[in-house]
Design a protein around this motif. Structure first.
Motif, PDB file in Angstrom:
ATOM      1  N   ALA A 189      50.012   8.840  59.807  1.00 29.23           N
ATOM      2  CA  ALA A 189      49.209   9.704  59.298  1.00 29.23           C
ATOM      3  C   ALA A 189      47.632   9.262  59.060  1.00 29.23           C
ATOM      4  CB  ALA A 189      49.737  10.238  57.857  1.00 29.23           C
ATOM      5  N   GLY A 190      47.365   8.091  59.319  1.00 30.40           N
ATOM      6  CA  GLY A 190      46.168   7.514  59.385  1.00 30.40           C
ATOM      7  C   GLY A 190      45.414   7.352  58.178  1.00 30.40           C
ATOM      8  N   LEU A 191      46.381   7.291  56.958  1.00 26.81           N
ATOM      9  CA  LEU A 191      45.743   7.260  55.822  1.00 26.81           C
ATOM     10  C   LEU A 191      45.517   5.875  54.977  1.00 26.81           C
ATOM     11  CD1 LEU A 191      48.135   9.772  54.158  1.00 26.81           C
ATOM     12  CD2 LEU A 191      45.964  10.363  54.966  1.00 26.81           C
ATOM     13  N   ASP A 192      44.332   5.813  54.291  1.00 24.87           N
ATOM     14  CA  ASP A 192      44.013   4.501  53.905  1.00 24.87           C
ATOM     15  C   ASP A 192      44.635   4.200  52.452  1.00 24.87           C
ATOM     16  OD1 ASP A 192      42.573   2.212  53.268  1.00 24.87           O
ATOM     17  OD2 ASP A 192      40.560   3.204  52.595  1.00 24.87           O
ATOM     18  N   CYS A 193      45.789   3.809  52.459  1.00 19.19           N
ATOM     19  CA  CYS A 193      46.729   3.343  51.250  1.00 19.19           C
ATOM     20  C   CYS A 193      47.646   2.298  51.559  1.00 19.19           C
ATOM     21  CB  CYS A 193      47.453   4.851  50.995  1.00 19.19           C
ATOM     22  SG  CYS A 193      48.540   4.657  49.614  1.00 19.19           S
ATOM     23  N   ARG A 194      47.582   1.463  50.717  1.00 15.43           N
ATOM     24  CA  ARG A 194      48.627   0.226  50.799  1.00 15.43           C
ATOM     25  C   ARG A 194      49.787   0.484  50.382  1.00 15.43           C
ATOM     26  NH1 ARG A 194      49.561  -4.478  48.087  1.00 15.43           N
ATOM     27  NH2 ARG A 194      48.008  -3.700  46.214  1.00 15.43           N
ATOM     28  N   VAL A 195      50.834   0.290  51.056  1.00 20.61           N
ATOM     29  CA  VAL A 195      52.335   0.220  50.842  1.00 20.61           C
ATOM     30  C   VAL A 195      52.918  -1.051  50.370  1.00 20.61           C
ATOM     31  CG1 VAL A 195      54.503   0.945  51.224  1.00 20.61           C
ATOM     32  CG2 VAL A 195      52.572   2.160  52.165  1.00 20.61           C
ATOM     33  N   GLU A 196      53.018  -1.248  48.987  1.00 25.22           N
ATOM     34  CA  GLU A 196      53.805  -2.545  48.620  1.00 25.22           C
ATOM     35  C   GLU A 196      55.166  -2.351  48.421  1.00 25.22           C
ATOM     36  OE1 GLU A 196      51.240  -3.742  45.174  1.00 25.22           O
ATOM     37  OE2 GLU A 196      52.735  -2.482  43.888  1.00 25.22           O
ATOM     38  N   ALA A 197      55.941  -3.475  48.881  1.00 23.55           N
ATOM     39  CA  ALA A 197      57.351  -3.424  48.473  1.00 23.55           C
ATOM     40  C   ALA A 197      57.808  -4.111  47.043  1.00 23.55           C
ATOM     41  CB  ALA A 197      58.170  -4.440  49.487  1.00 23.55           C
ATOM     42  N   ILE A 198      58.951  -3.303  46.576  1.00 26.88           N
ATOM     43  CA  ILE A 198      59.332  -3.580  45.277  1.00 26.88           C
ATOM     44  C   ILE A 198      60.925  -3.863  45.570  1.00 26.88           C
ATOM     45  CG2 ILE A 198      57.387  -2.833  43.923  1.00 26.88           C
ATOM     46  CD1 ILE A 198      59.041  -0.475  43.227  1.00 26.88           C
ATOM     47  N   ASN A 199      61.705  -4.575  44.519  1.00 24.51           N
ATOM     48  CA  ASN A 199      62.958  -4.496  44.488  1.00 24.51           C
ATOM     49  C   ASN A 199      63.452  -3.304  43.568  1.00 24.51           C
ATOM     50  OD1 ASN A 199      63.177  -7.021  45.741  1.00 24.51           O
ATOM     51  ND2 ASN A 199      62.751  -8.202  44.036  1.00 24.51           N
ATOM     52  N   ALA A 200      64.651  -2.864  44.094  1.00 26.19           N
ATOM     53  CA  ALA A 200      65.033  -1.818  43.253  1.00 26.19           C
ATOM     54  C   ALA A 200      65.221  -2.191  41.742  1.00 26.19           C
ATOM     55  CB  ALA A 200      66.526  -1.478  43.854  1.00 26.19           C
ATOM     56  N   ASP A 201      65.361  -3.109  41.301  1.00 24.61           N
ATOM     57  CA  ASP A 201      65.321  -3.421  39.771  1.00 24.61           C
ATOM     58  C   ASP A 201      64.070  -3.131  39.015  1.00 24.61           C
ATOM     59  OD1 ASP A 201      64.186  -5.726  40.290  1.00 24.61           O
ATOM     60  OD2 ASP A 201      65.849  -7.126  40.049  1.00 24.61           O
ATOM     61  N   GLN A 202      63.164  -2.953  39.954  1.00 25.99           N
ATOM     62  CA  GLN A 202      61.884  -2.679  39.284  1.00 25.99           C
ATOM     63  C   GLN A 202      61.530  -1.303  39.413  1.00 25.99           C
ATOM     64  OE1 GLN A 202      60.029  -5.607  42.464  1.00 25.99           O
ATOM     65  NE2 GLN A 202      58.249  -5.483  40.765  1.00 25.99           N
ATOM     66  N   TYR A 203      62.525  -0.505  39.910  1.00 29.73           N
ATOM     67  CA  TYR A 203      62.390   1.155  39.629  1.00 29.73           C
ATOM     68  C   TYR A 203      63.704   1.582  39.222  1.00 29.73           C
ATOM     69  CZ  TYR A 203      61.142   5.917  41.383  1.00 29.73           C
ATOM     70  OH  TYR A 203      61.052   7.257  41.318  1.00 29.73           O
ATOM     71  N   PRO A 204      64.039   1.521  38.205  1.00 26.01           N
ATOM     72  CA  PRO A 204      65.293   1.735  37.375  1.00 26.01           C
ATOM     73  C   PRO A 204      65.607   3.253  37.844  1.00 26.01           C
ATOM     74  CG  PRO A 204      63.923   1.270  35.604  1.00 26.01           C
ATOM     75  CD  PRO A 204      63.231   0.898  36.864  1.00 26.01           C
ATOM     76  N   VAL A 205      66.880   3.291  38.037  1.00 23.98           N
ATOM     77  CA  VAL A 205      67.287   4.773  38.218  1.00 23.98           C
ATOM     78  C   VAL A 205      68.753   5.006  37.742  1.00 23.98           C
ATOM     79  CG1 VAL A 205      66.166   5.383  40.166  1.00 23.98           C
ATOM     80  CG2 VAL A 205      68.354   4.406  40.540  1.00 23.98           C
ATOM     81  N   LYS A 206      69.436   5.930  37.414  1.00 23.26           N
ATOM     82  CA  LYS A 206      70.521   6.442  36.616  1.00 23.26           C
ATOM     83  C   LYS A 206      71.722   5.851  37.635  1.00 23.26           C
ATOM     84  CE  LYS A 206      69.907   9.866  33.276  1.00 23.26           C
ATOM     85  NZ  LYS A 206      70.092  11.176  32.839  1.00 23.26           N
ATOM     86  N   ALA A 207      71.715   6.384  39.026  1.00 21.09           N
ATOM     87  CA  ALA A 207      72.917   6.117  39.803  1.00 21.09           C
ATOM     88  C   ALA A 207      72.573   5.082  40.727  1.00 21.09           C
ATOM     89  CB  ALA A 207      72.753   7.468  40.804  1.00 21.09           C
ATOM     90  N   ALA A 208      73.582   4.312  40.885  1.00 23.55           N
ATOM     91  CA  ALA A 208      73.328   3.012  41.895  1.00 23.55           C
ATOM     92  C   ALA A 208      73.679   3.511  43.158  1.00 23.55           C
ATOM     93  CB  ALA A 208      75.034   2.106  41.471  1.00 23.55           C
ATOM     94  N   ARG A 209      72.692   2.865  44.024  1.00 26.81           N
ATOM     95  CA  ARG A 209      72.515   3.320  45.246  1.00 26.81           C
ATOM     96  C   ARG A 209      73.143   2.099  46.184  1.00 26.81           C
ATOM     97  NH1 ARG A 209      69.519   6.730  42.304  1.00 26.81           N
ATOM     98  NH2 ARG A 209      68.359   8.053  43.394  1.00 26.81           N
ATOM     99  N   PRO A 210      73.698   2.448  47.473  1.00 25.53           N
ATOM    100  CA  PRO A 210      74.262   1.350  48.389  1.00 25.53           C
ATOM    101  C   PRO A 210      73.035   0.486  48.981  1.00 25.53           C
ATOM    102  CG  PRO A 210      74.293   3.707  49.434  1.00 25.53           C
ATOM    103  CD  PRO A 210      73.943   3.620  47.992  1.00 25.53           C
ATOM    104  N   THR A 211      72.995  -0.944  48.869  1.00 30.37           N
ATOM    105  CA  THR A 211      71.967  -1.796  49.501  1.00 30.37           C
ATOM    106  C   THR A 211      71.636  -1.466  50.930  1.00 30.37           C
ATOM    107  OG1 THR A 211      72.500  -3.362  47.837  1.00 30.37           O
ATOM    108  CG2 THR A 211      71.189  -4.034  49.854  1.00 30.37           C
ATOM    109  N   ASN A 212      72.826  -1.453  51.698  1.00 26.41           N
ATOM    110  CA  ASN A 212      72.699  -0.897  53.122  1.00 26.41           C
ATOM    111  C   ASN A 212      73.732   0.252  53.555  1.00 26.41           C
ATOM    112  OD1 ASN A 212      72.527  -1.045  55.995  1.00 26.41           O
ATOM    113  ND2 ASN A 212      74.244  -2.514  56.180  1.00 26.41           N
ATOM    114  N   SER A 213      73.064   1.306  53.900  1.00 27.64           N
ATOM    115  CA  SER A 213      73.852   2.592  54.278  1.00 27.64           C
ATOM    116  C   SER A 213      73.734   2.973  55.577  1.00 27.64           C
ATOM    117  CB  SER A 213      73.720   3.710  53.286  1.00 27.64           C
ATOM    118  OG  SER A 213      72.297   4.207  53.072  1.00 27.64           O
TER     119      SER A 213
END
Length: 295
Positions: free
Chosen positions: A234-258
């Motif tokens: 999209a040509g946007l000036d925005c930095r995307v930084e990587a975080i681990n899943a445990d830094q973004y807690p959610v109710k449902a468990a997600r598969p690591t590789n699906s």
């Protein structure tokens, strides 16, 4: 002449769903007499209404895109998830048996536990981690246990496309107002463009295939990689930084590789799905072009 030309085809969820709308468009281009539904026009859990609708329409093919897809909400709504993801496909299977239509039912990569290092094939054992994944898997099992002659179950994943908000459109919208996006990098899957999924589904039906198949775009990505490619395209000036899943807690468990393998689909149809990166460019440049900032 294709199997669709002039045929009555029903798409449950076709009026408003992300995949349903893509199927409606593909079927109409294929010459089908297509009828779509939404929750307002047909309550899929009202079995009397569903029966009356199917008896009135007399479809040759029924595509079921209806599901409880809100993965975290499903943890608090197991009964609703069970009704939509397990009971509904079972009912449709019974109607298919009685009325003779081909049932095409869509399932999910979340039936797997995510411990594979490679892409999952259709032959590998399912071990879902969430209520959503468990109820979708039970829906698959109910249909397969019925030994229907005319049923096609298609697992897919990480959908993006026109007609409804999705992960890619959300990332694009956020990237226009933020300097940085923090996105999970330790979950990998198969991003899939709904118009491609719809096209390949019709190709699979044309082949006469039945049983269980995977259809996704080629390639793999983490959520972070998908977001970063969206921002780059999209040509946007925005930095995307990587975080681990445990830094973004959610109710449902997600598969690591699906990741899902499409080798079986290719063997049957002779078609190899294009890379998700190519499909993403079509989505951003064509479907979302009006949402991009001007020069």
């Amino acid at each position: 002449m294709t199997v669709f030309e002039g045929s009555k085809v029903v798409v449950l969820g076709g009026e408003s769903g992300l995949l349903g709308q893509a199927l409606m468009n593909a079927l109409q281009h294929a010459g089908a007499n297509t009828v779509g539904t939404c929750r307002a026009s047909l309550d899929p859990m009202d079995n009397d209404a569903l029966t009356a609708f199917l008896e009135r329409e007399e479809p040759r093919i029924v595509f079921n895109t209806v599901a409880h897809t809100q993965v975290d909400a499903a943890e608090s709504e197991p009964d609703l998830s069970q009704r939509l993801n397990t009971t509904l496909p079972e009912r449709l299977g019974k109607h298919s048996l009685e009325m003779g239509f081909l049932l095409v039912h869509f399932s999910t990569d979340f039936v797997f536990n995510g411990q594979n290092e490679q892409a999952y094939t259709e032959e590998e054992s399912a071990e879902p981690l969430s209520v959503y994944g468990k109820t979708k898997h039970r829906g698959e099992c109910r249909l397969l246990e019925m030994n229907l002659e005319r049923v096609l179950i298609i697992r897919t994943a990480w959908l993006f496309g026109p007609g409804r908000d999705n992960f890619v459109s959300k990332m694009l919208r956020l990237a226009q107002t933020r300097d940085t996006l923090s996105v999970v990098h330790d979950q990998t899957g198969s991003p899939t463009y709904t118009p491609d999924l719809a096209k390949h589904t019709l190709q699979l039906v044309e082949s006469g295939a039945t049983g269980l198949f995977h259809i996704v775009n080629s390639g793999q990505a983490s959520w972070c990689e998908l977001a970063a490619e969206t921002v780059r395209v999209a040509g946007l000036d925005c930095r995307v930084e990587a975080i681990n899943a445990d830094q973004y807690p959610v109710k449902a468990a997600r598969p690591t590789n699906s990741q899902l393998s499409t080798e079986k689909f290719t063997m049957v149809t002779g078609v190899t799905p294009r890379p998700w990166t190519q499909a993403l460019r079509d989505y951003v440049y064509t479907d979302l072009s009006e949402e991009l900032p001007g020069d």
